[in-house]
Structure formats: C-alpha cells, structure tokens
Design an enzyme around this catalytic site. Structure first.
Site, short mmCIF file in Angstrom:
data_model
loop_
_atom_site.label_atom_id
_atom_site.label_comp_id
_atom_site.label_asym_id
_atom_site.label_seq_id
_atom_site.Cartn_x
_atom_site.Cartn_y
_atom_site.Cartn_z
N PRO A 21 60.47 24.21 8.06
CA PRO A 21 61.12 23.75 6.83
C PRO A 21 61.27 22.23 6.78
O PRO A 21 61.54 21.65 5.74
CB PRO A 21 62.48 24.44 6.84
N GLU B 198 65.36 28.99 17.37
CA GLU B 198 66.01 27.84 16.72
C GLU B 198 65.09 26.64 16.60
O GLU B 198 65.34 25.72 15.85
CB GLU B 198 67.26 27.44 17.50
N ARG C 97 41.31 30.14 -0.63
CA ARG C 97 40.77 30.28 -1.98
C ARG C 97 40.19 28.97 -2.52
O ARG C 97 39.50 28.96 -3.52
CB ARG C 97 41.78 30.92 -2.94
N ASP D 74 42.88 28.10 -12.96
CA ASP D 74 44.19 28.68 -12.67
C ASP D 74 45.30 27.63 -12.61
O ASP D 74 45.06 26.44 -12.64
CB ASP D 74 44.17 29.56 -11.41
N1 ADE Z 1 59.74 28.29 9.06
C1 ADE Z 1 60.92 28.74 8.61
N2 ADE Z 1 61.10 28.46 7.33
C2 ADE Z 1 59.98 27.81 6.91
C3 ADE Z 1 59.56 27.24 5.68
N3 ADE Z 1 60.32 27.28 4.58
N4 ADE Z 1 58.36 26.65 5.64
C4 ADE Z 1 57.61 26.57 6.75
N5 ADE Z 1 57.95 27.08 7.93
C5 ADE Z 1 59.12 27.68 8.02
#
Ligand code: ADE
Length: 248
Positions: free
Chosen positions: A87, A114, A152, A167
């Site tokens: 994330p 974690e 794709r 698209d």
């Molecule tokens: N691992 C956990 N959440 C994630 C996300 N939103 N994007 C990429 N990898 C992740």
C-alpha cells in the site's frame, strides 16, 4: 511476457490465471507465469518465513534470506523490474500498466504479515506498487490485478486491438455506454442512433457520451487528457445541455 511471482500462497493464483483471457494468453504463450513458493527457500524445520521485529512491536516480519535466495535462483537479467506490492507504493494506473507491458519479464514480490525486512526493499526491489488506498491481507490479490492489467496491454492478448483502444482509461477518459440485443427489453429501448447505420454519427455520439460520463463522474480526468477541437466542442454542447436541463 514472463511473470515470476514470489509468494507464500502460490495456490491463490490458480483460479484467476487459469480462466478466461489470461488462461488463453498462457496457452498461446503470449504470457507465462512462474510461481515461486518463498517457503521452499526456508531452511529451518518449521519452514518459517517470518520472524519477530527487531526493536519489538506487534506483528511478524518476512525474513530476508528466503527472498534473497529465491531471487538468486531466478537469475534475473540486469534491468528486470522487481515489483513489491505494498500500500506504500505508487498507485497502479493504466499508464503504468502500459509501461510494464513493454518489459520482457516482471518479478512480483507479494508481502504478508506486518511487513518485510527492509534490506529486501533496499537491495532487491526496483518498484513499489499499490493498487489503491486500502490495506489487504497480502500482496497476492494486488499481484493478480497487476498481471491482469499488464497482460491485456501485451500485443495480441486481447481478441481485437480495438477492445483495448476503446476501453475505459486507455484514452484517459471513461467508456461510452454499450448495448446489445434485444432492441427493446422491458420497454427500455436501445438509443435510435445506434440502429441508424451511420458510422460517423455513431462515433460522435459515443465520444460525446464518453466525455459526458467523464465530466459527471471523474471530471479530474479531463484535465489530464489531450482533447481535440471536436472534443472541446462536444463538451461545450454537454455543458449547455446540462444547464438547460437544470433550468428547465
Ligand atoms: N498489500 C496490501 N494492501 C495492498 C495494496 N492496497 N496494494 C498493494 N499491495 C498491498
């Protein structure tokens, strides 16, 4: 395009990569997938891939050795992207998918627990990619999303070039509405213009609808794309119609 996936849960990929367009692309050898179980590179009798964090705190951290050794075994060429799904990465978008599709090979590293020992990030990882501002339990689903979006864009993976060109987001704006038979369903009609056979008018109608959808739902996208003179004219028309609608 070759994808190597480093994961603790290789079985998670089977259904997604074994169905539909991605499966066909594999059968046609346009893409290939090599799943590597990080646990195969653990050395202790419990096959432990994670450990307690130095400095204390909650949660477990993925150990560096199995990941380094799994990457050694891949014998990757200089310059091959090694992408860690997290994330904290750069948010995946169509432009990034198109850029990655130009590579011959991508190595994807799926995190769990974690976190992952920072030495992996500092010394092996070349790109960090997120699929959005929310936290998942691991990097496997994000890796699948990335593989789908990139595959794709690989030439010949889609049946006709047009389906990618037309698209959503390929042109930086949203898609126009699509209809198929029946012409009338529960009293709801397909727009007349689509039955007219006038390809020029249909193309203009579709472009206008795509611009209208984008203006209503994702106006910020219109600031990022290059609009033609015709597009600008259509947008003027749309805004005028919206004003008339609001006033009348
Ligand atoms: N691992 C956990 N959440 C994630 C996300 N939103 N994007 C990429 N990898 C992740």
């Amino acid at each position: 395009m070759k994808f190597d996936i480093l994961t603790l849960f290789p079985e998670m990929f089977d259904s997604v990569l074994g169905a539909s367009i991605l499966n066909k692309a594999r059968e046609r050898e346009l893409i290939s997938i090599n799943k590597v179980d990080i646990r195969d590179y653990t050395k202790d009798k419990h096959n432990q891939a994670d450990d307690y964090p130095y400095g204390g705190g909650a949660g477990m951290v993925m150990k560096p050795e199995p990941i380094f050794e799994a990457v050694d075994d891949l014998k990757i060429e200089e310059g091959t992207p090694l992408i860690f799904l997290t994330p904290q990465g750069k948010t995946l978008d169509q432009k990034m998918a198109k850029e990655f599709a130009k590579e011959d090979r991508l190595v994807l590293l799926c995190g769990h627990y974690e976190g992952i020992d920072q030495r992996v990030r500092d010394n092996l990882v070349t790109h960090e990619v997120s699929i959005g501002d929310y936290v998942l339990t691991g990097g496997e689903l994000p890796a699948m999303v990335l593989i789908d979006a990139v595959s794709r864009m690989v030439p010949e993976v889609l049946g006709s070039e047009e389906s990618a060109i037309e698209d959503s987001f390929y042109n930086g704006i949203l898609d126009f509405p699509n209809y198929t038979r029946p012409q009338s369903y529960r009293g709801i009609e397909v727009p007349d213009i689509l039955l007219s056979g006038n390809h020029g008018k249909i193309a203009t109608w579709r472009r206008k609808k795509a611009l209208e959808e984008t203006l209503l739902r994702r106006p910020e996208l219109l600031k990022k794309v290059q609009l033609s003179k015709e597009d600008k004219g259509l947008l003027e028309e749309i805004k005028k119609e919206m004003e008339e609608g609001a006033n009348g």
